[in-house]
Enzyme design. Structure first.
Site, short mmCIF file in Angstrom:
data_model
loop_
_atom_site.label_atom_id
_atom_site.label_comp_id
_atom_site.label_asym_id
_atom_site.label_seq_id
_atom_site.Cartn_x
_atom_site.Cartn_y
_atom_site.Cartn_z
N ASP A 1 -7.81 0.56 7.62
CA ASP A 1 -8.71 0.62 8.77
C ASP A 1 -9.69 -0.55 8.78
O ASP A 1 -10.28 -0.89 7.76
CB ASP A 1 -9.50 1.94 8.76
CG ASP A 1 -8.59 3.14 8.91
OD1 ASP A 1 -7.49 2.96 9.44
OD2 ASP A 1 -9.00 4.24 8.49
N GLU B 1 -2.81 10.02 18.28
CA GLU B 1 -2.93 9.96 16.82
C GLU B 1 -4.31 10.49 16.47
O GLU B 1 -5.32 9.85 16.75
CB GLU B 1 -2.82 8.53 16.31
CG GLU B 1 -1.46 7.90 16.43
CD GLU B 1 -1.48 6.50 15.83
OE1 GLU B 1 -2.44 6.17 15.08
OE2 GLU B 1 -0.56 5.72 16.11
#
EC number: 4.2.1.20
Length: 290
Positions: A78, A67
């Site tokens: 995140d 990724e």
């Protein structure tokens, strides 16, 4: 937005019938009775050149698919480690225009290149333009943490034209109807978030992702991978015993950060630690079903 999805003669482009590299990977690994190891790293961290070296090292040390993160200024999913890495990349001038170098690097190293991006970046780059450039670079699929299938019509059309995978997310709180919608529209795999909240390393992994994988498969998904919180070989083995793929992000990114979690580690030391951590996690994935 100008529609460039046409042939030179002006005819609309058709649907691509090429096989999904991601699904081909899962089929191959299924015959080996093991899950896939999917690793995450933001492009441009700790700088563009070193990030390419890091991506190669990940593949060489056991990552099956990568990724490649597109750093974003408002990363709602995140956690602090990936936020810090992404900010360093942004400060270095990272942009979507250069990420296709990372895609080519992963493909040339023998890994399956995925991009993980918030939708705003793709939308402003141009959906058709992104799909074309991603395909030309050897890309396999796009993970969109903030895009749901109900609002993904333009991307579904573009990905069909260019033979790209669509990886949508589900969580333990997803209703059965939502799981069915995601399974019906996904291509490649479904990303099962092990828990609600942001990414980050965890001491333990609960039993909820195993139940989520089962529910997602029952909803029609062929391949279901689990991410968020996996940081040790033992956790990777546990998740890999029931999931089609084990996704690791923060634990890999962390190796390239200093202990302050704000600045990049010395390059040689960081790449050495990244290789060692990748080896450790790869061993957990490989032995998950032995």
């Amino acid at each position: 937005m100008t529609n460039t999805a046409t042939t030179p003669s002006g005819q609309p482009l058709g649907i691509s019938h090429k096989a999904s590299p991601t699904e081909t990977m899962f089929d191959r690994l299924r015959k080996q009775n093991r899950p896939a190891f999917i690793g995450y790293l933001p492009y441009g961290f700790p700088d563009p050149d070193v990030s390419l070296d890091a991506l190669r090292i990940m593949v060489e040390h056991g990552v099956d698919a990568v990724e490649i993160g597109l750093p974003y200024s408002d990363p709602v999913m995140d956690g602090p480690v990936i936020q810090a890495a992404s900010q360093i990349a942004l400060d270095n001038g990272e942009s979507i225009n250069n990420v296709f170098k990372a895609v080519e690097t992963v493909a040339n190293a023998g890994g399956v290149p995925l991009i993980m991006s918030y939708w705003n970046l793709i939308y402003h780059y141009g959906v058709e333009r992104f799909a074309r450039d991603f395909e030309n670079a050897g890309g396999a699929g796009l993970i969109t943490p903030d895009l749901i299938p109900d609002e993904a019509g333009e991307w579904i059309e573009a990905s069909d034209r260019h033979g790209l995978d669509r990886i949508f997310l589900v969580s333990p709180d997803s209703a059965d109807e939502r799981l069915e919608t995601v399974a019906r529209n996904a291509r490649g795999f479904v990303y099962a978030a092990s828990r609600m909240g942001v990414t980050g390393e965890r001491d333990t992994i609960s039993s909820s992702p195993e139940h989520l994988v089962e529910r997602t498969r029952n909803a029609g998904a062929k391949n279901v991978c689990v991410g968020i919180g996996v940081s040790t070989a033992q956790q990777a083995a546990k998740v890999g015993s029931y999931a089609d793929g084990v996704i690791v992000g923060s634990a890999l990114v962390h190796t390239l950060l200093n202990d302050d979690n704000r600045t990049a580690r010395d390059t040689d030391e960081g790449l050495r630690l990244l290789a060692a951590k990748t080896d450790e996690l790869a061993e957990g994935v490989r032995t998950a079903r032995s």
